[in-house]
Design an enzyme around this catalytic site. Sequence first.
Site, mmCIF file in Angstrom:
data_model
loop_
_atom_site.group_PDB
_atom_site.id
_atom_site.type_symbol
_atom_site.label_atom_id
_atom_site.label_comp_id
_atom_site.label_asym_id
_atom_site.label_seq_id
_atom_site.Cartn_x
_atom_site.Cartn_y
_atom_site.Cartn_z
ATOM 1 N N ASP A 190 0.858 -1.193 0.000
ATOM 2 C CA ASP A 190 0.000 0.000 0.000
ATOM 3 C C ASP A 190 0.890 1.238 0.000
ATOM 4 O O ASP A 190 1.567 1.524 0.986
ATOM 5 C CB ASP A 190 -0.918 0.003 1.225
ATOM 6 C CG ASP A 190 -2.094 -0.950 1.069
ATOM 7 O OD1 ASP A 190 -2.256 -1.497 -0.039
ATOM 8 O OD2 ASP A 190 -2.830 -1.146 2.042
ATOM 9 N N THR B 157 -5.876 -14.903 -6.965
ATOM 10 C CA THR B 157 -4.515 -14.376 -7.009
ATOM 11 C C THR B 157 -3.476 -15.508 -6.959
ATOM 12 O O THR B 157 -3.821 -16.676 -7.035
ATOM 13 C CB THR B 157 -4.270 -13.429 -5.828
ATOM 14 O OG1 THR B 157 -4.444 -14.158 -4.614
ATOM 15 C CG2 THR B 157 -5.244 -12.274 -5.851
ATOM 16 N N GLU C 267 -4.868 -12.934 -11.157
ATOM 17 C CA GLU C 267 -3.950 -11.830 -10.915
ATOM 18 C C GLU C 267 -2.649 -12.415 -10.371
ATOM 19 O O GLU C 267 -2.632 -13.511 -9.825
ATOM 20 C CB GLU C 267 -4.511 -10.849 -9.867
ATOM 21 C CG GLU C 267 -5.799 -10.161 -10.257
ATOM 22 C CD GLU C 267 -6.318 -9.257 -9.151
ATOM 23 O OE1 GLU C 267 -5.624 -9.126 -8.119
ATOM 24 O OE2 GLU C 267 -7.412 -8.696 -9.315
ATOM 25 N N LEU D 21 2.270 -10.744 -6.305
ATOM 26 C CA LEU D 21 3.388 -9.863 -6.024
ATOM 27 C C LEU D 21 3.897 -9.232 -7.307
ATOM 28 O O LEU D 21 3.696 -9.763 -8.402
ATOM 29 C CB LEU D 21 4.516 -10.637 -5.342
ATOM 30 C CG LEU D 21 4.188 -11.247 -3.975
ATOM 31 C CD1 LEU D 21 5.381 -12.047 -3.464
ATOM 32 C CD2 LEU D 21 3.785 -10.183 -2.975
ATOM 33 N N GLU E 54 -11.046 -8.248 -1.081
ATOM 34 C CA GLU E 54 -11.211 -9.696 -1.166
ATOM 35 C C GLU E 54 -12.293 -10.195 -0.216
ATOM 36 O O GLU E 54 -12.470 -9.652 0.878
ATOM 37 C CB GLU E 54 -9.875 -10.377 -0.840
ATOM 38 C CG GLU E 54 -8.778 -10.015 -1.820
ATOM 39 C CD GLU E 54 -7.385 -10.369 -1.331
ATOM 40 O OE1 GLU E 54 -6.491 -10.552 -2.178
ATOM 41 O OE2 GLU E 54 -7.182 -10.452 -0.106
#
Length: 554
Positions: free
Chosen positions: A180, A423, A461, A464, A264
């Site tokens: 973030d 992910t 996705e 990392l 999520e």
Amino acid sequence: MALTLRSSTPFLNTKDIKTLKTLDEFTGTLCFSQIKPTTTTRRLRTKNSIQDHVHARSEKIISPFDGIYCVQKEKFHALSSSHQAHDESKVPVYVMLPLDTVLIGGHVNKPKAMNASLMALKSAGVEGVMVDVWWGLVEKDGPMKYNWDGYVELVNMVQRHGLKLQAVMSFHQCGGNVGDSCSIPLPPWVLEEISRNPDIVYTDRSGRRNPEYISLGCDSVPVLRGRTPIQVYSDYMRSFQQKFKDYLGSVIVEIQVGMGPCGELRYPSYPESNGTWRFPGIGEFQCYDKYMKASLEAAADANGNKAWGNSGPHDSGQYNQFPEDTGFFKRGGTWDTDYGRFFMEWYSGKLIDHGDKLLGAADSIFRGSGAVLSGKIAGIHWHYKTRSHAAELTAGYYNTRNSDGYLPIARMLAKYDVVFNFTCMEMRDSEQPQHANCSPEGLVKQVKRAVKAAGIELAGENALERYDGGAYGQVLATSRSDSGNGLSAFTFLRLNKRLFEAENWRQLVNFVRSMSEGGRVKLPEIDSSSTDLYVRFVDIDMKKLKEDKEIVLV
């Protein structure tokens, strides 16, 4: 360390980097090799909204912004195109935009740089981009006072470049998690309600509150100035639908509904803020606000075991412990008893019910708009090889050696024909530390089976930020649809200055080309000289360029 959050490095940096003039004001000619797009439909599941595959020439790929200071004109190298139709195998590639793409003032962050970046992505064959539509920005001025100006600007920009947009209804806080790069809290008026009633946010056994997302325990309680959280989220999505109805299905092709921390569908069981949790800790259950405790008590009473509703498990350990350090998660532990099964069915059931309510509301709002709905599920792969799958349990996924935690989620998504977005698609088991008992590959295979059984689509996705051929190769392998359960789309994390470095850019272009063939095209080796894209700026007024330092790209 490997997590599933949208990590980000700001793609604009004003220190010690090259700058270039706004593209709109070049006095010379800006040349991009053109890739003709195919006709797109309004649904991702048709899998035919991606650039035509292009064959390589024998030029070396460079950064799209490299060489702009060359005074001499350079020969423009066009690409030869192949128009072979492989609609069923094509996997469109999107790129996540920076977390701070839209600023608190209601406008796009550094629009000239964004324009240049979108132009480059389009030339690379990328299908579109993904952006977080932050609740904390749009409804910050008060209940139902929406400011969509920054997103209107962005949508128009995306449309001008011929790209598509995945819009994430982000009802969570930005900040405090892996990667973030900025702080966007919940709307101020919501924070005021939290200060008055702290129980409306998730709480762990020690009483620590997490302001990242409103607790699902109060989904149906009017705790937000007379509205329930589900009503607030629904009003927000309805306002978005009205504002962008002319773009839905054509430019905005996907609405991803945020259903928890980091968008999520999960509990915030592994918060990184203030060092609370570190990989590969098991995390903690988040069921100690008064609303969750009341629900647990009612469920225990209905089960005929009132004592089970007094509290959550007393032997589940702490955030950074390992399964065998606890009575609940160890081999043969409490998780595998009648009480453990009762608790996990309640805990995971509440999470699935939360997703059902939110997606049901979204379906009623966006049905018929042409935009597909998607929901994101976290790829919690650490301790996957243990019997209890402790890290998944604390996050709300009742996935153990004896229980499939992803099939019920997939079936819930199937009720509304929602794409299952997952992910950690780039990760391999061999890359993970042995002591963490990870298996991202095993987890992805399990999810693919669940999605196939439920009859819905799977999108992916990377967890990392990675640019290496190994990560791309793993995504390509996962994307293959030979077994009938390949990817319908892939979103790359994330647009930043590193992406435009020459080697990283070459890797991305080759990856996009390979995905256009459903992963059947082998990625070139690192030293390959094959070309998929050639971008150069020519006839630049050098004096004027040097005087203008407005836009920063690499």
